[in-house]
Every structure is written in C-alpha cells, then in structure tokens.
Design an enzyme around this catalytic site. Structure first.
Site, PDB file in Angstrom:
ATOM      1  N   SER A   1       1.342  -5.494   2.830  1.00 44.68           N
ATOM      2  CA  SER A   1       2.753  -5.497   3.228  1.00 44.68           C
ATOM      3  C   SER A   1       3.575  -6.476   2.394  1.00 44.68           C
ATOM      4  O   SER A   1       4.698  -6.819   2.755  1.00 44.68           O
ATOM      5  CB  SER A   1       2.861  -5.821   4.724  1.00 44.68           C
ATOM      6  OG  SER A   1       2.063  -6.947   5.031  1.00 44.68           O
TER       7      SER A   1
ATOM      8  N   GLU B   1      -0.028  -0.183  15.800  1.00 46.07           N
ATOM      9  CA  GLU B   1      -0.760   1.006  15.339  1.00 46.07           C
ATOM     10  C   GLU B   1      -1.729   1.487  16.418  1.00 46.07           C
ATOM     11  O   GLU B   1      -1.824   2.689  16.708  1.00 46.07           O
ATOM     12  CB  GLU B   1      -1.521   0.688  14.045  1.00 46.07           C
ATOM     13  CG  GLU B   1      -2.297   1.891  13.523  1.00 46.07           C
ATOM     14  CD  GLU B   1      -3.211   1.543  12.366  1.00 46.07           C
ATOM     15  OE1 GLU B   1      -2.778   0.831  11.435  1.00 46.07           O
ATOM     16  OE2 GLU B   1      -4.373   1.986  12.387  1.00 46.07           O
TER      17      GLU B   1
ATOM     18  N   HIS C   1      -1.788  -4.510  18.673  1.00 45.08           N
ATOM     19  CA  HIS C   1      -1.172  -4.056  17.421  1.00 45.08           C
ATOM     20  C   HIS C   1      -0.470  -2.711  17.650  1.00 45.08           C
ATOM     21  O   HIS C   1      -1.012  -1.825  18.296  1.00 45.08           O
ATOM     22  CB  HIS C   1      -2.250  -3.915  16.335  1.00 45.08           C
ATOM     23  CG  HIS C   1      -1.696  -3.805  14.962  1.00 45.08           C
ATOM     24  ND1 HIS C   1      -1.150  -2.639  14.469  1.00 45.08           N
ATOM     25  CD2 HIS C   1      -1.547  -4.724  13.973  1.00 45.08           C
ATOM     26  CE1 HIS C   1      -0.721  -2.844  13.230  1.00 45.08           C
ATOM     27  NE2 HIS C   1      -0.952  -4.111  12.915  1.00 45.08           N
TER      28      HIS C   1
ATOM     29  N   THR D   1      -6.735   1.413  11.105  1.00 43.73           N
ATOM     30  CA  THR D   1      -6.921   1.656   9.663  1.00 43.73           C
ATOM     31  C   THR D   1      -7.301   0.401   8.883  1.00 43.73           C
ATOM     32  O   THR D   1      -7.847   0.498   7.787  1.00 43.73           O
ATOM     33  CB  THR D   1      -5.631   2.231   9.043  1.00 43.73           C
ATOM     34  OG1 THR D   1      -4.547   1.345   9.335  1.00 43.73           O
ATOM     35  CG2 THR D   1      -5.322   3.609   9.578  1.00 43.73           C
TER      36      THR D   1
ATOM     37  N   CYS E   1       2.496   6.494   8.408  1.00 42.60           N
ATOM     38  CA  CYS E   1       1.591   6.641   7.268  1.00 42.60           C
ATOM     39  C   CYS E   1       0.627   7.810   7.530  1.00 42.60           C
ATOM     40  O   CYS E   1       0.080   7.925   8.636  1.00 42.60           O
ATOM     41  CB  CYS E   1       0.789   5.353   7.080  1.00 42.60           C
ATOM     42  SG  CYS E   1      -0.474   5.533   5.817  1.00 42.60           S
TER      43      CYS E   1
ATOM     44  N   ASN F   1      -3.630  -7.316   7.877  1.00 46.55           N
ATOM     45  CA  ASN F   1      -4.452  -7.051   6.688  1.00 46.55           C
ATOM     46  C   ASN F   1      -4.501  -8.268   5.766  1.00 46.55           C
ATOM     47  O   ASN F   1      -5.511  -8.514   5.116  1.00 46.55           O
ATOM     48  CB  ASN F   1      -3.998  -5.766   5.984  1.00 46.55           C
ATOM     49  CG  ASN F   1      -2.692  -5.917   5.254  1.00 46.55           C
ATOM     50  OD1 ASN F   1      -2.654  -6.487   4.175  1.00 46.55           O
ATOM     51  ND2 ASN F   1      -1.614  -5.421   5.828  1.00 46.55           N
TER      52      ASN F   1
ATOM     53  N   HIS G   1       5.216  -6.201   8.259  1.00 51.03           N
ATOM     54  CA  HIS G   1       4.889  -7.587   8.614  1.00 51.03           C
ATOM     55  C   HIS G   1       5.171  -8.511   7.442  1.00 51.03           C
ATOM     56  O   HIS G   1       4.267  -9.174   6.916  1.00 51.03           O
ATOM     57  CB  HIS G   1       3.419  -7.688   9.035  1.00 51.03           C
ATOM     58  CG  HIS G   1       3.138  -6.991  10.318  1.00 51.03           C
ATOM     59  ND1 HIS G   1       3.679  -7.378  11.513  1.00 51.03           N
ATOM     60  CD2 HIS G   1       2.394  -5.897  10.586  1.00 51.03           C
ATOM     61  CE1 HIS G   1       3.278  -6.573  12.466  1.00 51.03           C
ATOM     62  NE2 HIS G   1       2.504  -5.655  11.934  1.00 51.03           N
TER      63      HIS G   1
ATOM     64  N   CYS H   1       0.861  -1.175   0.000  1.00 46.73           N
ATOM     65  CA  CYS H   1       0.000   0.000   0.000  1.00 46.73           C
ATOM     66  C   CYS H   1       0.903   1.233   0.000  1.00 46.73           C
ATOM     67  O   CYS H   1       2.121   1.131   0.187  1.00 46.73           O
ATOM     68  CB  CYS H   1      -0.878  -0.003   1.242  1.00 46.73           C
ATOM     69  SG  CYS H   1       0.116   0.032   2.746  1.00 46.73           S
TER      70      CYS H   1
ATOM     71  N   HIS I   1       3.266   2.276  11.052  1.00 43.06           N
ATOM     72  CA  HIS I   1       2.292   2.121  12.144  1.00 43.06           C
ATOM     73  C   HIS I   1       2.292   3.304  13.098  1.00 43.06           C
ATOM     74  O   HIS I   1       1.352   3.479  13.872  1.00 43.06           O
ATOM     75  CB  HIS I   1       2.637   0.899  12.992  1.00 43.06           C
ATOM     76  CG  HIS I   1       2.452  -0.403  12.297  1.00 43.06           C
ATOM     77  ND1 HIS I   1       1.408  -0.657  11.452  1.00 43.06           N
ATOM     78  CD2 HIS I   1       3.176  -1.549  12.347  1.00 43.06           C
ATOM     79  CE1 HIS I   1       1.513  -1.898  10.999  1.00 43.06           C
ATOM     80  NE2 HIS I   1       2.575  -2.457  11.518  1.00 43.06           N
TER      81      HIS I   1
HETATM   82  S1  SF4 Z   1      -3.014   3.070   6.809  1.00 42.41           S
HETATM   83 FE1  SF4 Z   1      -1.857   1.193   6.812  1.00 42.41          FE
HETATM   84  S2  SF4 Z   1      -2.780  -0.002   5.128  1.00 42.41           S
HETATM   85 FE2  SF4 Z   1      -3.384   2.135   4.829  1.00 42.41          FE
HETATM   86  S3  SF4 Z   1      -1.890   3.042   3.421  1.00 42.41           S
HETATM   87 FE3  SF4 Z   1      -1.241   3.437   5.528  1.00 42.41          FE
HETATM   88  S4  SF4 Z   1       0.130   1.782   6.065  1.00 42.41           S
HETATM   89 FE4  SF4 Z   1      -1.044   1.144   4.294  1.00 42.41          FE
END
Ligand code: SF4
Length: 292
Positions: free
Chosen positions: A266, A124, A122, A162, A94, A222, A39, A11, A72
């Site tokens: 990932s 994140e 997790h 997310t 991100c 994911n 991951h 992503c 994360h």
């Molecule tokens: S939130 Fe997570 S899945 Fe979405 S683009 Fe960012 S890293 Fe990728």
C-alpha cells in the site's frame, strides 16, 4: 549503496483502486469510500485533497453520491444497503479478494462450514465473512492456536485472507484435517503478498546489508508482515511511513553503507522515491561533514 527489494510498493489491487478513485474524482467533485481506501496516510491525504470523502459506515453517505468500493471489498449486506440508498457504486474490489469472497459464498452454499484464516477486525475478512451463506456457519481464526478450538464439522472449507503466509495456511489446514471428514482448502493468498515477502527475504539473503528501511503505513497488515520476515532474517529494520519519520531517525543511518529498501503493497511510488532520495543524499555526504 542502496539495494531495492525486487517487488516493493503498490500491488495490482491497490493501484487499480487508487486509479479508480483518482479517475472518479476527475468526473465528480466528490467521491466517497467507506473506511480508508488504503492503509497509507500520505496517499489518503493526497486523495482527500482531490475531493475524497471517507465515511465510517454506509449510513453516512448521502443519496446520489458516488461510492468507490475499496480493494478490500464489502459484505453483501453493505452493498445492498448502498443500493437501497440510491448511490452510484463503482466496485474496485481487488479481483483476488473477490475470488476469496466468491469461494466463501460458493462453498457455504454447498454446505461447508467456513473457517477464515485472518484478522477478524480487518475489513477484507469482514467483507468475505459477509458473503458466507447465513445457514452454513463460519468463524475466523487468527492462527494455529485458534484453529485448535474449531469444533468438529462434517465439511470444512478453509479460506484465507489474501495477506496470510503460506506456511501458516498449511499448518492450519493440517489442524483442521483432524476436525472434519472433508476439508476443502482454498489458497486465496495473493501473489503480490508472497512476491513482496519473498523479495524481502532475498534482499537480506543476497546482500550484506547493514539495515533495511521498510516504508509503509503503520496500520498496514502486509507491511507489518514484511517487518516480521525481515526481522526473522536477522537484519536491523527501520519502519518509516514517510521521509519525516526517516529524518527523525537519521541517527539510524549513520555508519551504514549498505542499506536495503522494502515497501508494503500500500506504499505509493512517490513516497518510496522521496525516502530513497533522502537516504542517497545522506550517503553521498563525505565522511566528517554534517549533512544538515
Ligand atoms: S489481494 Fe490485496 S495485496 Fe493482493 S493484489 Fe489485491 S489488494 Fe493487493
């Protein structure tokens, strides 16, 4: 025949973080992350060969080191502790995760009790939780059942990990409506996740597949969700991390002519290509001949 899911592999956020690490490794002989940067064990091994060092906590990082904050994100306390250690921080959180962190911080400052929908273990979620104003209070719920146990609060803000599914967020929001006088729902689910989930559904619904090879790290949340979606569509799924996993299950491919390929956010492209090429090579072998 092989049919690829329309959206598969890295992503935006993961690609940005991996590019950031790769770029930092061109400028420095060693670069640190706290926890795994992604991951995917194969991509981690590639980065480690270039000089990536992985610390289990900020206290392991030597003064003067370069630290990349992974996609994360991190809790505010961790960022402050890194600053105090005199390290150089390059923040590759991100932007979608950053939005969830900022929303949790902003709404908790406004007096909302924050309910985070996600996996409490997790990184994140730990990072988002670490942005909540201490006095506001917060808790993490994994699903609808846990949401039923949330106590009554005047104002509740619901923020999601997310990678959550839209349907679950809606159901949890429905439950929380009865537990407060004001509910603020932040849909912080990122498009990359829903695009990959929708592409997985479409892959199965629009093709007469005999099976789907799902490529991704076994600890990738994911990718795990993609597996659930594919199985709920009734298709036979083989989840592999790399080409060796596929070779070990080569019997699974036998007699299957229509194979779909899906991959988690990932999973690097080079790994998808490797697995795809093996499937293609096996499909090219004429009937009756061994491909070993
Ligand atoms: S939130 Fe997570 S899945 Fe979405 S683009 Fe960012 S890293 Fe990728």
């Amino acid at each position: 025949m092989i049919v690829m899911a329309e959206h598969a592999g890295f992503c935006f956020g993961v690609r940005r973080a991996v590019d950031g690490i790769t770029d930092a490794l061109r400028r420095n002989s060693e670069v640190w992350t706290i926890g795994l940067p992604i991951h995917n064990p194969q991509e981690v091994a590639r980065l480690e060969a270039l000089g990536l060092r992985i610390a289990s906590s900020e206290s392991e990082i030597p003064p003067g080191a370069v630290v990349i904050i992974r996609a994360h994100g991190e809790a505010l306390g961790v960022l402050a502790s890194l600053k105090a250690r005199g390290v150089t921080v390059e923040d590759m959180t991100c932007p979608f995760v950053k939005k969830a962190q900022d929303k949790a911080a902003e709404l908790s400052r406004e007096g909302y009790y924050v309910v985070l929908l996600g996996d409490k273990n997790h990184p994140e979620i730990k990072g988002i939780l670490g942005h909540v104003n201490d006095s506001a209070g917060a808790e993490v719920v994994a699903d609808e059942n846990e949401a039923l146990n949330v106590k009554h609060h005047t104002k509740i803000a619901l923020v999601s990990q997310t990678t959550q599914r839209e349907e679950r967020l809606e159901r949890v929001a429905g439950i929380l409506t009865g537990k407060c006088t004001e509910l603020h729902v932040c849909n912080t689910i990122c498009k990359a996740t829903s695009q990959r989930q929708e592409a997985a559904r479409k892959l199965v619904r629009e093709n007469s597949l005999e099976g789907v090879v799902l490529i991704g790290g076994k600890s990738s949340a994911n990718t795990g969700k993609l597996r659930d979606i594919l199985e709920s569509e009734g298709v036979n799924v083989l989840w592999v991390e790399d080409e060796r996993d596929l070779e070990a299950e080569s019997g699974w491919l036998e007699g299957k002519n229509m194979i779909g390929i899906a991959a988690g956010a990932s999973t690097p492209e080079w790994l998808i290509d490797k697995v795809k090429n093996i499937i293609a090579a096996k499909q090219e072998v004429p009937r009756g001949l061994s491909n070993s």
